[in-house]
Enzyme design. Structure first.
Site, mmCIF file in Angstrom:
data_model
loop_
_atom_site.group_PDB
_atom_site.id
_atom_site.type_symbol
_atom_site.label_atom_id
_atom_site.label_comp_id
_atom_site.label_asym_id
_atom_site.label_seq_id
_atom_site.Cartn_x
_atom_site.Cartn_y
_atom_site.Cartn_z
ATOM 1 N N GLU A 149 -43.074 127.392 74.258
ATOM 2 C CA GLU A 149 -42.006 126.662 74.941
ATOM 3 C C GLU A 149 -40.969 127.600 75.528
ATOM 4 O O GLU A 149 -40.368 127.297 76.556
ATOM 5 C CB GLU A 149 -41.340 125.682 73.978
ATOM 6 C CG GLU A 149 -40.206 124.887 74.597
ATOM 7 C CD GLU A 149 -39.789 123.680 73.789
ATOM 8 O OE1 GLU A 149 -38.618 123.294 73.884
ATOM 9 O OE2 GLU A 149 -40.626 123.124 73.061
ATOM 10 N N LYS A 150 -40.759 128.747 74.884
ATOM 11 C CA LYS A 150 -39.710 129.662 75.336
ATOM 12 C C LYS A 150 -40.115 131.096 74.993
ATOM 13 O O LYS A 150 -40.979 131.328 74.117
ATOM 14 C CB LYS A 150 -38.378 129.298 74.690
ATOM 15 C CG LYS A 150 -38.424 129.263 73.164
ATOM 16 C CD LYS A 150 -37.116 128.798 72.570
ATOM 17 C CE LYS A 150 -36.929 127.311 72.641
ATOM 18 N NZ LYS A 150 -37.796 126.549 71.726
ATOM 19 N N ASP A 160 -42.305 123.156 70.964
ATOM 20 C CA ASP A 160 -41.634 122.793 69.723
ATOM 21 C C ASP A 160 -42.294 121.552 69.124
ATOM 22 O O ASP A 160 -42.774 120.674 69.862
ATOM 23 C CB ASP A 160 -40.156 122.497 69.980
ATOM 24 C CG ASP A 160 -39.360 123.776 70.180
ATOM 25 O OD1 ASP A 160 -39.906 124.862 69.958
ATOM 26 O OD2 ASP A 160 -38.173 123.676 70.559
ATOM 27 N N ASP A 186 -41.765 118.600 68.349
ATOM 28 C CA ASP A 186 -41.025 117.346 68.477
ATOM 29 C C ASP A 186 -41.434 116.698 69.796
ATOM 30 O O ASP A 186 -42.273 117.224 70.538
ATOM 31 C CB ASP A 186 -39.507 117.577 68.411
ATOM 32 C CG ASP A 186 -39.003 118.578 69.445
ATOM 33 O OD1 ASP A 186 -39.718 118.849 70.439
ATOM 34 O OD2 ASP A 186 -37.885 119.099 69.275
ATOM 35 N N TYR A 238 -32.515 130.582 65.980
ATOM 36 C CA TYR A 238 -32.472 129.655 67.122
ATOM 37 C C TYR A 238 -31.317 128.666 66.969
ATOM 38 O O TYR A 238 -31.219 127.976 65.960
ATOM 39 C CB TYR A 238 -33.796 128.898 67.212
ATOM 40 C CG TYR A 238 -33.871 127.907 68.353
ATOM 41 C CD1 TYR A 238 -33.966 128.355 69.662
ATOM 42 C CD2 TYR A 238 -33.840 126.543 68.109
ATOM 43 C CE1 TYR A 238 -34.037 127.457 70.715
ATOM 44 C CE2 TYR A 238 -33.904 125.638 69.157
ATOM 45 C CZ TYR A 238 -34.008 126.101 70.456
ATOM 46 O OH TYR A 238 -34.057 125.197 71.482
ATOM 47 N N ARG A 290 -30.163 125.909 68.941
ATOM 48 C CA ARG A 290 -30.135 124.510 69.388
ATOM 49 C C ARG A 290 -30.885 123.621 68.400
ATOM 50 O O ARG A 290 -31.796 122.872 68.759
ATOM 51 C CB ARG A 290 -30.733 124.386 70.786
ATOM 52 C CG ARG A 290 -29.924 125.127 71.846
ATOM 53 C CD ARG A 290 -30.642 125.111 73.185
ATOM 54 N NE ARG A 290 -29.914 125.877 74.189
ATOM 55 C CZ ARG A 290 -29.337 125.357 75.272
ATOM 56 N NH1 ARG A 290 -29.405 124.049 75.481
ATOM 57 N NH2 ARG A 290 -28.711 126.117 76.134
#
Length: 639
Positions: A7-8, A102, A104, A320, A322
């Site tokens: 994702e990142k 992630d 989710d 991380y 957030r």
């Protein structure tokens, strides 16, 4: 070749480091043996604007609404085209793809929409990483799952994105156009999340503005007891004029009693004592940190988020940021001593707290069952030279480290005492708190509770030394600040009366997400709906007028709860997506029918707020945009 799409970039680096063998950099990727790890940069794709479906929709017109795509389109974000080209190139040589978003709903959407957009038809497995610690990533790599198992999660996320687009695009265009008819030449942005947040502030400001202070009166008496002195407060009974909170509304009874009290003797008729133990506050989620950073250091929610991003990406001092979780993985417990000693040892304040930590103590913070897509914010263990950081960065780092260090301190132990006295046939009450063990409290500069009472024995006598009557007034609610508005968004259920809706909102973390709440506040400020006055956030005339012109339901949070109930059904019961969107479209048509230029004109005329209406001049035709993650339409550009 196996291609893993993270994702990142930070997750991609953690995956590459957990794979066997040395990694080498490639264009937009890391190569380890036969595996190439690449990454997204957040969302690489966004919903296409209305004119991508029909060029005629580039012009904003009421008779075009509602805009309802029959076949949904995505388009690359302008700054993401390069990384999207990297992934496209890698997929041409891949024999297997691993989805490493992630774990989710949004993480499932973010990577899977790229895989589908680029036309990959081969096998896809799912890598679920909730902790960037190397052993945890290695275990996750050994437990890959079939990505098809997460199809309901993807469909729910896709529905949410499309619903936010429909809601934001259509209502923003409708209210902007009736706003023009009413004389406001500017975009009036409406979104599923931003507008209820604005509604919170508008209603709070109205409560403050319409508040009429009412006088009430309190009577206190300083009492001499066997082993000291204390202050007790009169509890007036029903014969007196009281409000619904038991406050005395007439001064005369208090004044009359005060004249008789000096030198009067009485007795302690009831005594209650309760010992309490309070565990340390948990490590921070982002929102919890934003609340405390605003209260303690006066930082806006966005400033705190930006500081955390620098501490995470530039300085690599925290995990991380957030995250919506306040718990830590159990395997981090064993390494906590070394990690915190390394991270905190060079700072005088943190070093003092480090000395008092008992690393054999295990708090409730270490709980794998409560760790979701991410764990709580914590120091990485990299040595921190806080003298080389900006002051605000050092302040925020100390908060994060403090809440983790506090897990190694004993509970705060207190004794709460309540005493009731009878004097001249009237009841007086006193309460106090004694700290038995300060535990973690010295790490926190919290407000002091009631001072301790002297030792008391039920039935002992007392004598009045001094008395006083105080004239007081009821006070309006406080205006929202960054801290209290973030807290309200986290606990939005408090502002809802329906118990079913309240329960749903509690289960789904309120309005917005950890990643979007700060941005929502800043967006409302930038669009002229809110204004900052010192620490307070107040609604402007424009923000108040928008809420007054909209159907009441648009400015309240209940719709988020209804959506989450239906999205939950897609994920958990395998419900179809079509009924969710069909219900939304029916709801949307009703809302659009309520768009009324005369109501808007009256709202603009009569609105009250903290600054005059500030029209935003625009020229030429308007163009619609994607509502984005928070459900808001981008401001149209001149064509």
């Amino acid at each position: 070749m196996r291609v893993i799409i993270a994702e990142k970039p930070s997750l991609a680096r953690a995956i590459a480091e957990a794979l066997p063998g040395a990694s080498r950099r490639d264009d937009g990727a890391l190569v380890v043996g036969e595996t190439t790890v690449t990454w997204c940069l957040g969302h690489l794709l966004e919903q296409a604007p209305p004119d991508a479906y029909d060029p005629a929709l580039k012009q904003w017109r009421l008779d075009h609404l509602p805009i309802l795509p029959s076949r949904w389109k995505l388009m690359p974000r302008p700054k993401a085209r390069g990384q999207l080209a990297v992934i496209r190139r890698l997929l041409k040589s891949a024999c297997e793809v691993v989805h490493a978003g992630d774990p989710d709903r949004e993480g499932q959407l973010l990577v899977q929409e790229v895989i589908e957009y680029l036309g990959w038809k081969g096998p896809v497995t799912r890598l679920l990483v909730s902790d960037l610690n190397r052993p945890a990533v290695q275990r996750a790599l050994a437990r890959l799952k079939d990505n098809s198992r997460f199809e309901p999660l993807y469909r729910a996320a896709q529905c949410r994105a499309r619903a936010d687009w429909l809601y934001g695009i259509n209502l923003t265009r409708a209210w902007t156009l009736i706003g023009r008819q009413a004389g406001h030449d500017g975009v009036l942005s409406v979104g599923r999340v931003q507008t209820p947040v604005l509604g919170l502030v508008v209603r709070r400001d109205a409560e403050i503005r319409d508040f009429s202070p009412k006088p009430f009166f309190v009577l206190w008496a300083d009492l001499a007891v066997a082993q000291g002195q204390l202050r007790a407060w009169w509890v007036p009974g029903e014969p007196h004029h009281l409000d619904d909170q038991g406050r005395l509304l007439a001064r005369e009874p208090a004044a009359a009693l005060a004249e008789r009290l000096p030198g009067a003797e009485g007795r302690l008729t009831a005594l209650e004592s309760h010992d309490k133990r309070q565990a340390a506050p948990l490590p921070y989620s982002l929102s919890a940190l934003q609340v405390d950073a605003a209260r303690r250091h006066g930082l806006s929610a966005k400033a705190t988020l930006d500081i955390c991003q620098r501490l995470y990406e530039r300085h690599q001092l925290i995990t991380y940021p957030r995250s919506d979780c306040r718990y830590l993985p159990e395997e981090h417990f064993a390494a906590a001593r070394a990690s915190l000693q390394s991270a905190c040892g060079a700072d005088d304040t943190l070093g003092q707290w480090l000395v008092g930590a008992d690393f054999t103590r295990r708090s409730r913070a270490w709980d794998d069952r409560k760790v979701g897509a991410h764990h709580a914010l914590a120091p990485t263990g990299k040595p921190a030279d806080l003298s080389r950081l900006e002051k605000t960065e050092a302040d925020v780092f100390r908060l994060i480290a403090r809440n983790v260090l506090a897990q190694f301190y004993p509970p705060l132990a207190t004794r709460e005492v309540k005493a009731e006295f009878r004097l001249l046939g009237e009841t007086f009450r006193a309460r106090g708190q004694e700290i038995l063990d300060p535990g973690w409290k010295p790490l926190f500069t919290t407000r002091d509770e009631s001072p301790p009472l002297p030792p008391l024995t039920e039935g002992e006598s007392c004598r009045v030394q001094e008395v006083g009557v105080e004239d007081r007034e009821t006070r309006p609610p406080e205006p929202f600040t960054d801290a209290s508005l973030i807290k309200a968004m986290m606990n939005i259920a408090r502002y809802v009366e329906d118990p079913t809706v309240r329960r749903t909102l509690r289960e789904h973390d309120g309005l917005g997400t950890e990643a979007t709440r700060a941005g929502i506040i800043e967006t409302l400020v930038e669009r002229g709906y809110l204004v900052r006055q010192a620490k307070a956030l107040r609604a402007t005339r424009l923000g108040s007028a928008l809420i007054a012109s909209l159907p009441e339901a648009v400015g309240r949070p209940e719709r988020t709860a209804l959506w989450e109930q239906r999205l939950g059904g897609i994920v958990e019961q395998g419900d179809a997506s079509a009924p969710f969107l069909a219900a939304l479209i029916e709801d949307l048509q009703g809302l659009l029918a309520a768009a009324d230029a005369s109501r808007m004109r009256e709202a603009l005329h009569s609105a009250r707020g903290e600054q005059p209406l500030a029209a935003r001049p625009t020229r030429g035709k308007r163009r619609g945009g994607s509502p984005g993650k928070a459900g808001t339409a981008r401001r149209p550009r001149r064509s």
